[in-house]
Design a protein around this motif. Sequence first.
Motif, short mmCIF file in Angstrom:
data_model
loop_
_atom_site.label_atom_id
_atom_site.label_comp_id
_atom_site.label_asym_id
_atom_site.label_seq_id
_atom_site.Cartn_x
_atom_site.Cartn_y
_atom_site.Cartn_z
N ARG A 6 2.70 4.65 -1.40
CA ARG A 6 2.63 5.67 -2.44
C ARG A 6 3.84 5.51 -3.35
O ARG A 6 4.87 4.98 -2.93
N GLY A 63 0.81 -1.22 0.00
CA GLY A 63 0.00 0.00 0.00
C GLY A 63 0.84 1.26 0.00
O GLY A 63 0.44 2.28 0.57
N HIS A 86 -0.64 5.12 -8.59
CA HIS A 86 -1.34 5.27 -7.31
C HIS A 86 -2.57 4.38 -7.23
O HIS A 86 -3.06 4.09 -6.13
N ARG A 122 -2.18 1.42 -5.00
CA ARG A 122 -2.42 1.69 -3.57
C ARG A 122 -3.92 1.64 -3.28
O ARG A 122 -4.36 1.10 -2.26
#
Length: 444
Positions: free
Chosen positions: A259, A257, A390, A393
Motif C-alpha cells: 500500500r 504489493g 493503489h 498494488r
Amino acid sequence: MSVAQFEREILGDRLGENDQAWFPRWLRRYAMSFRNGLEDDLVVNLGSVLKFSRSLLASGAPAWQRWQAVRAIEFYRTSVLGCSEPDLSQVIATLARLGCQERNLPLEAPPTEEELGKLRGNLNRSEPIFIQTMRGEMRVLHYAAATEKAYVRWVKRFSGFVGSVELEQFGDRDIGAFLTHMAVEGNVSASTQTQAQSGLLFFYQCVLGKQLGFLNAVRAKKSDSIPVWFSRSEIEQLLVHFVGVHRLMFLLIYGAGLRHKECRRLRIKDVCFDEGHLVIRDGKGEKDRITFLPERAVEDLKRQIEYAHRMHRIDVDAGYTQVYLPYALARKYPNAGQEVGWKWVFPSRQRNLDKRSGQTWRHHIAEEQFANAFKAALKMSGIVKNGVPHSLRHSFATHLVEAGTDITTVQKLMGHKDIQTTMDYIHISQKFGVDLKSPMDTLG
C-alpha cells in the motif's frame, strides 16, 4: 439502546467519580468499532476485547488507559448484558501491573492535566471551540490521525450546511437531511456517506453526549466495481517516467504489493537484503506480513538507505534523536530513536513539529509527493485509465493470479484477512479461461 443503558447504570453509587467520567468514553470508543454498535448490544468476548486493547496500544495508549477501557467493558458485560463471561480478570491484572510501572501515581488516580495535555497534543487555537474539543477527545481516545482529519472535515461541512457553529441545537432530522443532501445533490459514494455519518455520530454522542435516534436519510447506492489495474506493458510505460526516489517507490509498491502508506512507512530494520524480503509492520488491520524484495529495486534501495543513514547522523548531531514509534515503544525504548534501524527508509527533506506529540523530528516522505509524480507519469504515458498509486498494488495481485500463483499465497502477500477480497483479482480472463473467445471472433 445498549450504550445508553450502560450510561444510566454508571450513575449509581457502584463506581467512583473517575470511573463514572471515563467508562462511557471508553465504551463509546469500543462501540464505534462495531457496525451499529451505538444502537445494538455489543459483542463482548475475549478476542474482541484483546483486539480493542491492541488497537489502543498501536495508537500509543498507555497501560493505565487500556486498563480503564477493559474495566469499562467488563462493567458493561456485567451490568447491561448480565453475564460473567468472558473472564477479563487476567487481562485487567496484567494492564494494572504495567500501568503501575508507567505512572508515578496510583493506578486509580484520575489523569493529571499533564497526562491529558500530552495526549491532546498541540491544538490549533484558531479553530472553533467545538472543533478543538472534538480533536482533543479523539486524541485522548487514540483515534488515528487520518480518522481525526476525516471526522473533523465532515463536522465542519455539517456546520456549513446548517449555517451555525452552535451544533448542539441540531439533531436527528438535521443530520438525516445532510446525509440525504450528500447522496442526492452531492452524488457521493456509499462509503463516503458512511464516513460522514460516523464522524457526526462521534461528535454528537461522544463529544456532546447527545443520544441520536434513527437517522432517516436517503442512502447512497453501494457500487459493485472492480479495481483499476494496469497491464504489464502499461507498467513499463509508466516506469520510464519515474526517476530517483519516486522510481524506487514505484518498484516497491508494484513489485511487493505494498500500500502507498506501507511504502512511505517502511523502516530500515524491516528491509532484509540477505533473505530477499520486506517485513511490513502494522499494516491494515494491524497485521504484519512478509512480501517480496524485488531484485530490480535492490541497488536503488541500498542507495536510498545510505541516504537515510546520512540524514540520521545529521539529526543526531543536531540533537534531534526522536522518531515516531508505534505501540508505546517510545516509553519502553527511550533511546530507540538513536538507532538507525528505526528510521524511515524514505525520510522527509526537513524536520517538522508533530502536532499531536509536540516533538520535532524527521518524519517519512509526504503522501502527495509520490501521488503527484504518479499523476504526472500517467498523463505523460498517454494511459487513459483512472489509476492511482493503489492501482499498482491491484496490478501486483492481478499479474500474480494471471501467472498461476496459488490464491492463498496471493492472499498472504497482500495481507488480506478475507480470501474473498483476494478473489476479486480473478478477472474475466481468469474466470472463463484463456481459450474462451468472444462469439464475434469465432465467426467464419
